[in-house]
Design an enzyme around this catalytic site. Structure first.
Site, short mmCIF file in Angstrom:
data_model
loop_
_atom_site.label_atom_id
_atom_site.label_comp_id
_atom_site.label_asym_id
_atom_site.label_seq_id
_atom_site.Cartn_x
_atom_site.Cartn_y
_atom_site.Cartn_z
N HIS A 1 129.23 14.27 21.89
CA HIS A 1 129.23 15.37 20.93
C HIS A 1 130.55 15.41 20.16
O HIS A 1 131.63 15.26 20.72
CB HIS A 1 129.03 16.70 21.66
CG HIS A 1 129.03 17.91 20.78
ND1 HIS A 1 127.88 18.39 20.19
CD2 HIS A 1 130.02 18.73 20.37
CE1 HIS A 1 128.16 19.46 19.47
NE2 HIS A 1 129.47 19.69 19.56
N LYS B 1 119.38 13.86 20.64
CA LYS B 1 120.70 13.78 20.02
C LYS B 1 121.09 12.32 19.84
O LYS B 1 120.91 11.50 20.75
CB LYS B 1 121.73 14.51 20.89
CG LYS B 1 122.94 15.02 20.17
CD LYS B 1 123.68 16.02 21.06
CE LYS B 1 124.81 16.69 20.30
NZ LYS B 1 125.45 17.75 21.10
N GLN C 1 134.67 56.02 22.25
CA GLN C 1 134.14 56.28 20.91
C GLN C 1 135.21 56.24 19.81
O GLN C 1 134.90 56.42 18.64
CB GLN C 1 133.47 57.65 20.88
CG GLN C 1 132.50 57.92 22.00
CD GLN C 1 131.33 56.96 22.01
OE1 GLN C 1 130.54 56.95 21.07
NE2 GLN C 1 131.23 56.15 23.05
N GLU D 1 125.23 45.91 15.78
CA GLU D 1 126.28 45.84 14.76
C GLU D 1 126.48 44.44 14.20
O GLU D 1 126.88 44.28 13.04
CB GLU D 1 127.59 46.38 15.33
CG GLU D 1 127.61 47.88 15.56
CD GLU D 1 126.95 48.31 16.86
OE1 GLU D 1 126.75 49.52 17.05
OE2 GLU D 1 126.66 47.42 17.70
N HIS E 1 127.97 22.54 12.32
CA HIS E 1 128.64 21.29 12.67
C HIS E 1 127.82 20.08 12.25
O HIS E 1 128.36 18.98 12.15
CB HIS E 1 128.94 21.24 14.18
CG HIS E 1 127.74 21.45 15.05
ND1 HIS E 1 127.16 22.68 15.24
CD2 HIS E 1 127.02 20.58 15.79
CE1 HIS E 1 126.13 22.55 16.06
NE2 HIS E 1 126.01 21.29 16.41
N ASP F 1 134.84 63.30 22.82
CA ASP F 1 134.00 62.16 23.18
C ASP F 1 134.74 61.12 24.01
O ASP F 1 134.13 60.34 24.73
CB ASP F 1 133.43 61.49 21.93
CG ASP F 1 132.23 62.24 21.38
OD1 ASP F 1 131.68 63.09 22.11
OD2 ASP F 1 131.85 61.99 20.22
N SER G 1 125.62 60.71 11.46
CA SER G 1 127.04 60.93 11.73
C SER G 1 127.93 60.28 10.68
O SER G 1 128.93 60.86 10.26
CB SER G 1 127.41 60.38 13.11
OG SER G 1 126.84 61.16 14.13
N ARG H 1 133.94 61.75 6.04
CA ARG H 1 132.67 61.04 6.25
C ARG H 1 131.56 61.65 5.38
O ARG H 1 130.69 60.94 4.86
CB ARG H 1 132.26 61.06 7.73
CG ARG H 1 132.11 62.44 8.31
CD ARG H 1 131.52 62.42 9.71
NE ARG H 1 131.51 63.73 10.32
CZ ARG H 1 130.65 64.10 11.26
NH1 ARG H 1 129.72 63.27 11.68
NH2 ARG H 1 130.70 65.30 11.79
#
Length: 614
Positions: free
Chosen positions: A252, A238, A416, A355, A68, A412, A334, A307
């Site tokens: 802001h 600021k 999952q 992730e 921004h 599972d 996996s 996979r």
């Protein structure tokens, strides 16, 4: 440039930030004004960059994570002569390159920012490239706001940068105390930030962000630190320099109330031009030669998990192409990315169970010219959706692979099971979504993905499935395969991945009952094969989609959208996972969700009984 001139440059950047926001009638000038002195020192004393050659491999990288504050970034570009004053004042206008938050429409912007908490994780990816792949001594500078230090993705990046010993990464935290609606969590407690960063192994420097001499020393110290990243934690105010807004709440994201008076208070316009340091001589990264990949070949009639085919194909692609890199989220055994890791350990990055950092690192790596494949369980990629979304805004080319998709994973249970991933990736602008059903198809699609643009997603499955295609079959992106057809077909079953095999079994059952059906493998979910779908609709009068995914946004919606252009719409029916799965064997899961062969056959019988065949 002397310290007094640095201070003047800081004032120029503030004035220009005020001017552009006033011209646009919107923007974030106060957030730009707080960091102006930091930016001035960085630009004039420490950044090594050739603005005439933004692709120079030795250029430092500058990421405005606090996107921004784009008025400040654009004011920097004016100070180096990259944009002129006329263009500067087009800020936020239709057709302008100077958007509200920076994007790579500008050649000096590597990645889009504006979704807070993303600049540092992407910067980690760039720093990984510089240290381990490019082996070029560029530095990655990330300007962050203090508010975004509350984002979990920042701390994923902080830990990963320390673990990887990224001494070529400097985080500049603009601690201006105020967020959008009021004070930040730690306000001006610089040590609160420093303690946390040091706990992760970072070197930290606390500084008055408006003391240009002190800022210069802090940046010099950061450059000299080896083997670990550095954070320069700067106390700022600021709206610095204008009494009506300085350190005031409620200002802001708004132009200053009296821009002309503010400009005069700041000393009026200035026209300082900065000669940025040239980057050091550096060779272009080597080892990116490309040959034809010798993809793995699987015998029709055998069984293999897609996979596994992904992992083997990726390893083969890595052998043929030196620009391919792989990343994984601690599940490479996996996802089968471990095949690549074994053969190309120097181009494999373990991101652990983070992730957001996984996808961010992929975005950073591709910004440096690499072709990343990032893999995890499909279910866990939902955590990184905002990074995928922003990757599209960044015009980034990344390959994302989600394994263990759907109820077919079995015991599972639902935590999952990726059941939203097709919808998630289909919704991304310019994305490609692929869902192979057998090993040879998977290998061919992995190879094709590497040359596509934008965000590419491949969905793989856990269980072994029959190999139904030969190793030399072609699978163009945007295509499909019709596996069964006749002139007497009463319906078309459209499936992908796991459900292709269920559809073929259902077709055998239906044939024994005198109901011939067409079976279509829709391996390209986006773009979808509109022509073949239209042909099937015309020939059979009705389509039934079957997917191991929730009904919203998946294969059923992709097929329905193929008929949204005004052409005649066939009778459509959808089988999808509408229940909440529990733990059970894969075949039990498919039956409970109504997407196994028995359920498909029953649905087709009901459908054709209600359909008048032309």
């Amino acid at each position: 440039m002397r310290d007094e001139e640095l201070a003047e440059l800081g004032q120029q950047l503030r004035v220009d930030s005020v001017r552009v926001a006033d011209a646009a009638g919107s923007g974030h000038p106060t957030s730009s004004m707080s960091a102006a002195d930091l930016a001035a020192v960085l630009l004039a004393r420490h950044l090594r960059y050739d603005f005439q050659d933004p692709d120079n491999p030795a250029n430092d990288r500058l990421i405005f994570s606090k996107g921004h504050a784009s008025p400040l970034l654009y004011a920097l570009y004016k100070a180096v002569g990259a944009v002129d004053d006329e263009e500067l004042l087009t800020f936020r206008r239709l057709g302008s390159r100077l958007e509200g938050h920076p994007t790579p429409r500008l050649p000096w912007v590597d990645v889009a920012t504006g979704s807070l908490g993303q600049g540092l994780p992407v910067g980690v990816g760039m720093a990984l490239a510089g240290k381990y792949l490019d082996q070029v001594p560029y530095r990655v500078w990330v300007l962050s706001g203090d508010s975004e230090m509350a984002e979990g993705s920042v701390w994923e990046a902080v830990e990963h940068a320390s673990y990887e010993k990224l001494g070529n990464l400097t985080l500049i935290v603009d601690v201006n105390r105020l967020g959008q609606r009021g004070p930040t969590r730690h306000q001006h407690d610089l040590d609160a930030y420093a303690r946390r960063l040091r706990a992760f192994g970072w070197h930290t420097v606390e500084v008055d962000g408006h003391d240009v001499e002190a800022v210069d020393k802090a940046f010099t110290e950061a450059v000299q630190v080896e083997g670990r990243p550095t954070a320069v934690i700067a106390a700022t105010r600021k709206g610095r320099g204008v009494a009506a807004v300085e350190d005031q709440e409620g200002k802001h994201g708004k132009p200053l109330p009296d821009a002309e008076a503010a400009i005069q208070e700041l000393g009026g316009p200035r026209f300082i031009q900065v000669d940025v340091q040239a980057p050091p001589p550096a060779r272009a990264p080597s080892g990116r030669d490309q040959d034809r990949a010798e993809l793995p070949r699987f015998e029709p009639g055998s069984a293999e998990a897609t996979r596994t085919a992904y992992g083997r194909a990726l390893a083969a692609l890595g052998s043929a192409r030196g620009d391919v890199v792989a990343l994984d989220g601690e599940v490479s055994d996996s996802t089968r990315a471990a095949y690549f890791k074994k053969e190309h350990p120097d181009r494999f990055f373990e991101c652990y169970i983070a992730e957001q950092q996984l996808v961010a690192a992929a975005v950073g790596l591709q910004a440096r010219g690499w072709v990343p494949f990032a893999s995890s369980f499909a279910a866990f990629l939902t955590r990184a959706h905002d990074f995928v979304r922003m990757a599209s805004v960044s015009r980034a080319g990344i390959n994302v692979v989600g394994s263990h998709a759907g109820v077919a994973i079995g015991e599972d249970g639902p935590s999952q099971m990726g059941l939203e991933d097709l919808a998630m990736f289909r919704a991304v602008h310019g994305s490609t979504v692929l869902y192979p059903c057998d090993a040879n198809q998977t290998a061919r699609l992995v190879s094709a993905m590497a040359d596509l643009k934008g965000v590419r997603y491949l969905r793989t499955t856990r269980a072994e499935t029959p190999v139904i295609y030969g190793p030399d079959e072609d699978f163009p992106v945007g295509g499909s395969k019709v596996l069964l057809r006749s002139d007497d077909d009463r319906a078309t079953i459209v499936a992908a991945g796991t459900t292709v095999h269920e559809a073929l079994r259902a077709a055998d059952v239906l044939a024994s009952d005198g109901i011939p059906v067409r079976v279509m493998d829709l391996y390209s979910v986006k773009p979808v094969d509109v022509d073949t779908l239209n042909e099937a609709a015309g020939a059979t009068g009705c389509l039934i989609t079957v997917e191991d995914h929730h009904p919203e946004g998946g294969i059923g919606d992709a097929v329905a959208e193929a008929f949204s252009d005004g052409r005649p719409v066939p009778r459509l029916a959808r089988l999808a996972v509408r229940n909440m799965p529990a733990s059970a064997a894969p075949e039990e899961q498919l039956h409970a969700s109504g997407i196994d062969a028995e359920s498909i056959a029953a649905a087709v019988k009901l459908l054709v009984e209600q359909t008048v065949v032309p």
